[in-house]
Scaffold this active site. Structure first.
Site, PDB file in Angstrom:
ATOM      1  N   SER A  76      39.937 105.902  74.910  1.00  0.00           N
ATOM      2  CA  SER A  76      41.021 105.015  75.324  1.00  0.00           C
ATOM      3  C   SER A  76      41.227 103.848  74.359  1.00  0.00           C
ATOM      4  O   SER A  76      40.298 103.406  73.673  1.00  0.00           O
ATOM      5  CB  SER A  76      40.750 104.457  76.719  1.00  0.00           C
ATOM      6  OG  SER A  76      40.806 105.477  77.679  1.00  0.00           O
ATOM      7  N   GLN A  77      42.455 103.351  74.347  1.00  0.00           N
ATOM      8  CA  GLN A  77      42.806 102.159  73.573  1.00  0.00           C
ATOM      9  C   GLN A  77      41.951 100.979  74.055  1.00  0.00           C
ATOM     10  O   GLN A  77      41.809 100.757  75.257  1.00  0.00           O
ATOM     11  CB  GLN A  77      44.286 101.857  73.791  1.00  0.00           C
ATOM     12  CG  GLN A  77      44.788 100.610  73.086  1.00  0.00           C
ATOM     13  CD  GLN A  77      46.221 100.275  73.495  1.00  0.00           C
ATOM     14  OE1 GLN A  77      46.796 100.934  74.355  1.00  0.00           O
ATOM     15  NE2 GLN A  77      46.781  99.250  72.892  1.00  0.00           N
TER      16      GLN A  77
END
Length: 227
Positions: A76-77
């Protein structure tokens, strides 16, 4: 890893923190957070994301964006990991469930700010790799299970917080059932091809829930296990 390489990763992590803080400022109206909480900022600054990405992604390890990790999944970012953690309002004594271990990055950040993290991954190879890396990184308060995220982890419930790292078409009832009264769940909701929203779900004392759409997001789908 040599000293120069370690210093380079530390410098990249500092730049990543600055980018995440800038994104917090841009999304303050939607999220209610002008900046990362001190605990989440410290966690994001400490977790070595480069140890959780495939070798071919090392050069982009501290980019503020998701990265492919194989099996059609992503790490994930960093901004999403940070805001998801802040939305939980984590406390040092909390026990948290994560659905969708993936690379182990969200679990590592959570492990820095809560007492215990239980995390479920459907894909056997991803779960095993993440468990091994988290152990190598010294996280003794993370337990990984291979299984169906839609079912949660009833044996370890109830949870103070739940973070889901893949998009479900609707909120799984089992996860609501496993949340403590007053507990919070952060989950992306929306079918594949539809607009997804990161939702904050708070469980009331009467067992009902309050929901709030936070920001539009783009997550891989939360896949049910075999029935």
């Amino acid at each position: 890893m040599g000293t120069a390489e370690a210093q380079d990763f530390a410098a990249q992590r500092s730049r990543m923190l600055a980018e995440v803080e800038a994104t917090y400022a841009e999304t303050q109206r939607e999220t209610g957070f002008a900046a990362m909480s001190p605990a989440v900022r410290a966690a994001l600054g400490k977790v070595e994301r480069h140890r959780l990405v495939p070798r071919e992604q090392l050069g982009a390890a501290y980019a503020n964006r998701p990265l492919p990790i194989g099996n059609g999944q992503t790490i994930s970012q960093p901004y999403i990991v940070a805001i998801s953690t802040d939305l939980l309002a984590p406390k040092p004594e909390h026990v948290v469930l994560e659905v969708g271990t993936g690379s182990g990055y969200q679990a590592a950040v959570l492990a820095e700010v809560v007492k215990q993290v239980y995390t479920i991954e459907l894909i056997d190879s991803l779960g095993r790799t993440a468990a091994q890396r988290l152990t190598e990184m010294g996280y003794r308060n993370v337990e990984v299970r291979i299984g169906d995220g839609y079912a949660g982890w009833p044996e370890k419930a109830p949870f103070d917080g739940i973070v889901v790292t893949a998009a479900a078409p609707r909120i799984p009832p089992a996860l609501i059932a496993q949340l403590k009264p007053g507990g919070r769940m952060v989950i992306p909701v929306g079918g594949d091809g539809f607009i997804q929203y990161l939702k904050l779900v708070t469980k009331r004392a009467d067992g009902g829930t309050d929901e709030r759409d936070i920001i539009p997001v783009r997550f891989v789908p939360l896949v049910p296990g075999p029935r």
